[in-house]
Write a protein that holds these residues in place. Structure first.
Motif, PDB file in Angstrom:
ATOM      1  N   ASN A   1       6.540  14.630 -15.577  1.00 34.78           N
ATOM      2  CA  ASN A   1       5.726  13.988 -14.400  1.00 34.78           C
ATOM      3  C   ASN A   1       6.609  13.962 -13.032  1.00 34.78           C
ATOM      4  OD1 ASN A   1       7.872  11.738 -14.684  1.00 34.78           O
ATOM      5  ND2 ASN A   1       6.495  10.798 -16.210  1.00 34.78           N
ATOM      6  N   ASN A   2       6.294  13.423 -11.990  1.00 34.10           N
ATOM      7  CA  ASN A   2       6.740  13.223 -11.000  1.00 34.10           C
ATOM      8  C   ASN A   2       8.205  12.643 -10.801  1.00 34.10           C
ATOM      9  OD1 ASN A   2       5.009  15.088  -9.365  1.00 34.10           O
ATOM     10  ND2 ASN A   2       3.752  13.376  -8.819  1.00 34.10           N
ATOM     11  N   TRP A   3       8.430  11.681 -11.703  1.00 33.08           N
ATOM     12  CA  TRP A   3       9.854  11.141 -11.858  1.00 33.08           C
ATOM     13  C   TRP A   3      10.643  11.890 -12.238  1.00 33.08           C
ATOM     14  CZ3 TRP A   3      11.271   6.563  -9.972  1.00 33.08           C
ATOM     15  CH2 TRP A   3      10.456   5.460 -10.034  1.00 33.08           C
ATOM     16  N   ASP A   4      10.319  12.834 -13.261  1.00 36.00           N
ATOM     17  CA  ASP A   4      11.283  13.986 -13.753  1.00 36.00           C
ATOM     18  C   ASP A   4      11.617  15.115 -12.674  1.00 36.00           C
ATOM     19  OD1 ASP A   4      11.542  12.880 -16.051  1.00 36.00           O
ATOM     20  OD2 ASP A   4      10.414  14.409 -17.437  1.00 36.00           O
ATOM     21  N   LEU A   5      10.431  15.403 -12.129  1.00 35.45           N
ATOM     22  CA  LEU A   5      10.649  16.474 -10.958  1.00 35.45           C
ATOM     23  C   LEU A   5      11.659  15.871  -9.910  1.00 35.45           C
ATOM     24  CD1 LEU A   5       9.978  19.319  -9.961  1.00 35.45           C
ATOM     25  CD2 LEU A   5       8.013  18.099  -8.634  1.00 35.45           C
ATOM     26  N   SER A   6      11.251  14.892  -9.184  1.00 35.54           N
ATOM     27  CA  SER A   6      12.381  14.351  -8.176  1.00 35.54           C
ATOM     28  C   SER A   6      13.807  14.221  -8.582  1.00 35.54           C
ATOM     29  CB  SER A   6      11.641  13.060  -7.838  1.00 35.54           C
ATOM     30  OG  SER A   6      11.660  11.962  -8.700  1.00 35.54           O
ATOM     31  N   ALA A   7      13.931  13.310  -9.837  1.00 34.36           N
ATOM     32  CA  ALA A   7      15.314  13.363 -10.296  1.00 34.36           C
ATOM     33  C   ALA A   7      16.103  14.686 -10.611  1.00 34.36           C
ATOM     34  CB  ALA A   7      15.140  12.541 -11.674  1.00 34.36           C
ATOM     35  N   LEU A   8      15.223  15.672 -11.197  1.00 31.25           N
ATOM     36  CA  LEU A   8      16.031  16.960 -11.351  1.00 31.25           C
ATOM     37  C   LEU A   8      16.189  17.541 -10.030  1.00 31.25           C
ATOM     38  CD1 LEU A   8      13.569  18.279 -14.126  1.00 31.25           C
ATOM     39  CD2 LEU A   8      16.123  17.823 -14.364  1.00 31.25           C
ATOM     40  N   ARG A   9      15.418  17.702  -9.229  1.00 33.04           N
ATOM     41  CA  ARG A   9      15.642  18.134  -7.711  1.00 33.04           C
ATOM     42  C   ARG A   9      16.822  17.524  -6.885  1.00 33.04           C
ATOM     43  NH1 ARG A   9       9.495  19.170  -5.100  1.00 33.04           N
ATOM     44  NH2 ARG A   9       9.375  20.990  -5.774  1.00 33.04           N
ATOM     45  N   ALA A  10      16.867  16.218  -7.230  1.00 31.55           N
ATOM     46  CA  ALA A  10      18.142  15.565  -6.418  1.00 31.55           C
ATOM     47  C   ALA A  10      19.461  16.094  -7.230  1.00 31.55           C
ATOM     48  CB  ALA A  10      17.892  14.089  -6.957  1.00 31.55           C
ATOM     49  N   SER A  11      19.253  16.163  -8.590  1.00 29.20           N
ATOM     50  CA  SER A  11      20.546  16.780  -9.535  1.00 29.20           C
ATOM     51  C   SER A  11      20.943  18.008  -9.120  1.00 29.20           C
ATOM     52  CB  SER A  11      19.955  16.696 -11.168  1.00 29.20           C
ATOM     53  OG  SER A  11      21.056  17.079 -11.651  1.00 29.20           O
ATOM     54  N   SER A  12      19.909  18.819  -8.600  1.00 30.43           N
ATOM     55  CA  SER A  12      20.145  20.416  -8.400  1.00 30.43           C
ATOM     56  C   SER A  12      20.641  20.626  -7.165  1.00 30.43           C
ATOM     57  CB  SER A  12      18.677  21.080  -8.304  1.00 30.43           C
ATOM     58  OG  SER A  12      18.325  21.260  -9.510  1.00 30.43           O
ATOM     59  N   VAL A  13      20.547  19.507  -6.039  1.00 29.90           N
ATOM     60  CA  VAL A  13      21.213  19.515  -4.890  1.00 29.90           C
ATOM     61  C   VAL A  13      22.451  19.184  -4.999  1.00 29.90           C
ATOM     62  CG1 VAL A  13      21.400  18.265  -2.161  1.00 29.90           C
ATOM     63  CG2 VAL A  13      19.005  19.212  -3.471  1.00 29.90           C
ATOM     64  N   VAL A  14      22.938  17.925  -5.715  1.00 33.12           N
ATOM     65  CA  VAL A  14      24.244  17.365  -6.065  1.00 33.12           C
ATOM     66  C   VAL A  14      24.871  18.567  -6.596  1.00 33.12           C
ATOM     67  CG1 VAL A  14      25.455  15.817  -7.666  1.00 33.12           C
ATOM     68  CG2 VAL A  14      23.574  14.955  -6.266  1.00 33.12           C
ATOM     69  N   GLN A  15      24.580  19.121  -7.646  1.00 36.62           N
ATOM     70  CA  GLN A  15      25.414  20.301  -8.422  1.00 36.62           C
ATOM     71  C   GLN A  15      25.701  21.387  -7.409  1.00 36.62           C
ATOM     72  OE1 GLN A  15      24.275  20.972 -12.637  1.00 36.62           O
ATOM     73  NE2 GLN A  15      22.529  19.447 -12.152  1.00 36.62           N
TER      74      GLN A  15
ATOM     75  N   ASP B   1      10.859  19.878   0.849  1.00 36.83           N
ATOM     76  CA  ASP B   1      10.906  20.659  -0.234  1.00 36.83           C
ATOM     77  C   ASP B   1      10.878  22.104  -0.158  1.00 36.83           C
ATOM     78  OD1 ASP B   1       8.148  20.522   0.120  1.00 36.83           O
ATOM     79  OD2 ASP B   1       7.838  20.742  -2.187  1.00 36.83           O
ATOM     80  N   ASN B   2      10.029  22.677   0.739  1.00 31.70           N
ATOM     81  CA  ASN B   2       9.921  24.112   0.793  1.00 31.70           C
ATOM     82  C   ASN B   2      10.975  24.721   1.309  1.00 31.70           C
ATOM     83  OD1 ASN B   2       9.720  23.169   3.468  1.00 31.70           O
ATOM     84  ND2 ASN B   2       7.448  23.967   3.920  1.00 31.70           N
ATOM     85  N   MET B   3      11.842  24.011   2.004  1.00 25.44           N
ATOM     86  CA  MET B   3      13.324  24.611   2.454  1.00 25.44           C
ATOM     87  C   MET B   3      14.345  24.870   1.274  1.00 25.44           C
ATOM     88  SD  MET B   3      15.769  22.968   5.312  1.00 25.44           S
ATOM     89  CE  MET B   3      14.471  22.562   6.509  1.00 25.44           C
ATOM     90  N   LEU B   4      14.045  23.969   0.321  1.00 20.17           N
ATOM     91  CA  LEU B   4      14.992  23.876  -0.745  1.00 20.17           C
ATOM     92  C   LEU B   4      14.743  24.601  -2.196  1.00 20.17           C
ATOM     93  CD1 LEU B   4      16.640  20.261  -0.561  1.00 20.17           C
ATOM     94  CD2 LEU B   4      17.563  22.458   0.407  1.00 20.17           C
ATOM     95  N   TYR B   5      13.150  24.354  -2.576  1.00 21.33           N
ATOM     96  CA  TYR B   5      12.939  24.858  -3.640  1.00 21.33           C
ATOM     97  C   TYR B   5      11.528  25.773  -3.670  1.00 21.33           C
ATOM     98  CZ  TYR B   5      15.034  20.231  -3.969  1.00 21.33           C
ATOM     99  OH  TYR B   5      15.813  19.106  -3.811  1.00 21.33           O
ATOM    100  N   LYS B   6      11.089  26.227  -4.886  1.00 26.44           N
ATOM    101  CA  LYS B   6       9.690  26.788  -5.053  1.00 26.44           C
ATOM    102  C   LYS B   6       8.943  25.653  -5.507  1.00 26.44           C
ATOM    103  CE  LYS B   6      11.639  31.381  -6.210  1.00 26.44           C
ATOM    104  NZ  LYS B   6      11.649  32.453  -7.422  1.00 26.44           N
ATOM    105  N   SER B   7       7.662  25.878  -5.139  1.00 28.37           N
ATOM    106  CA  SER B   7       6.650  24.810  -5.356  1.00 28.37           C
ATOM    107  C   SER B   7       6.709  24.615  -6.986  1.00 28.37           C
ATOM    108  CB  SER B   7       5.109  25.312  -5.143  1.00 28.37           C
ATOM    109  OG  SER B   7       4.136  24.391  -5.517  1.00 28.37           O
ATOM    110  N   GLY B   8       6.753  23.143  -7.415  1.00 25.77           N
ATOM    111  CA  GLY B   8       6.790  22.643  -8.618  1.00 25.77           C
ATOM    112  C   GLY B   8       8.020  23.102  -9.412  1.00 25.77           C
ATOM    113  N   SER B   9       8.958  23.581  -8.951  1.00 29.98           N
ATOM    114  CA  SER B   9      10.275  23.914  -9.559  1.00 29.98           C
ATOM    115  C   SER B   9      11.620  23.004  -8.926  1.00 29.98           C
ATOM    116  CB  SER B   9      10.558  25.319  -9.148  1.00 29.98           C
ATOM    117  OG  SER B   9      11.870  25.395  -9.685  1.00 29.98           O
ATOM    118  N   TYR B  10      12.581  22.835  -9.672  1.00 34.28           N
ATOM    119  CA  TYR B  10      13.597  21.995  -9.155  1.00 34.28           C
ATOM    120  C   TYR B  10      14.747  22.889  -9.110  1.00 34.28           C
ATOM    121  CZ  TYR B  10      14.784  22.438 -14.205  1.00 34.28           C
ATOM    122  OH  TYR B  10      15.145  22.884 -15.466  1.00 34.28           O
TER     123      TYR B  10
END
Length: 280
Positions: free
Chosen positions: A206-220, A154-163
């Protein structure tokens, strides 16, 4: 010792410059630089080869354990056969048949394992041949049971706690897109994973939201910046519920916070790969 060598080196350098023309010196320097660069490339390729060999040896150890288990089963059957002969409690021909069937199953395991290893090797080579030896350092590609997993911390792709995708992630994502676009008929699943540290922000419950938002950011990002067909991609989040290791240590948490890009060949593509896999 340093004070003794330095003057000698200076004198030697002065002598060299006085005896060798600037043109000759530049020619020798260029040859040295070329040889040094070639050596560095060889060292990198050697490191990649060693990593692949270590992975193969690990898989080989697991297979040997399975074969040993089947051999133990054969020994048990042989013991039962002896008991039958001694006590006359079971038909000998039936036991011989069971032993032969067990031996056939062991041979089947050997052949299946060889075929699986060959298929995985073909798939890995096909998916990574678009990357140079230097580029494979940043992209962890593994094949498990015919499915390709590309794992990014995650530290390769995002800032801590961010998507939000960080600017530094662009180079890595471009390499991922290069692999995906080389195989346009494969389906792609982008899967976000977190550690078990709770998070609560205005737009992240929660972490469900964070993980899904991160995946969506990579897809976009793959779609909008690198031209990957959105019809091929699926974004999903698994929160903290798919850990690789324990969350009890900082190192474990770091490994669990990751985004996986999973490339899924379809059935007809599997059959094509099987045709490419060597028989031995």
């Amino acid at each position: 010792m340093k004070f003794t060598i330095l003057p000698v080196a200076v004198i030697a350098a002065s002598t060299l410059f006085s005896c060798v023309s600037q043109k000759k010196y530049d020619e020798l320097q260029n040859k040295f630089n070329s040889a040094y660069s070639e050596n560095q490339g060889c060292q990198t390729e050697l490191a990649v080869a060693k990593a692949k060999l270590a992975n193969f040896e690990s898989n080989q150890g697991q297979f040997e354990n399975t074969v040993q288990s089947e051999r133990n089963q054969v020994k048990d059957l042989q013991a039962a056969l002896k008991k039958c002969i001694d006590g006359g409690s079971k038909n000998v021909s039936e036991l011989v048949k069971e032993i032969n069937e067990s031996n056939k199953y062991i041979k089947h395991l050997v052949n299946a394992k060889s075929k699986s290893d060959s298929l995985n090797m073909v798939l890995t080579n096909n998916l990574t041949r678009s990357l140079s030896s230097e580029e494979t350092k940043d992209v962890d590609v593994k094949v498990l049971k015919g499915v390709v997993y590309i794992s990014l911390a995650d530290n390769m792709l995002y800032k801590s706690g961010s998507y939000e995708i960080s600017p530094a992630a662009g180079e890595t994502l471009s390499k991922i897109a290069k692999i995906i676009n080389d195989y346009r008929d494969y389906d792609v699943l982008i899967e976000g994973n977190t550690d078990n540290v709770p998070i609560s922000k205005p737009n992240i419950r929660n972490n469900w939201d964070l993980s899904a938002l991160r995946a969506s950011s990579v897809v976009q990002a793959l779609q909008n910046q690198y031209g990957v067909d959105p019809k091929r991609m699926t974004a999903g989040g698994r929160g903290e519920f798919n850990p690789l290791t324990t969350n009890a240590t900082p190192d474990g948490k770091s490994k669990n916070r990751r985004t996986q890009i999973i490339i899924l060949p379809k059935l007809d593509q599997f059959m094509d790969l099987i045709g490419q896999a060597p028989k031995n």
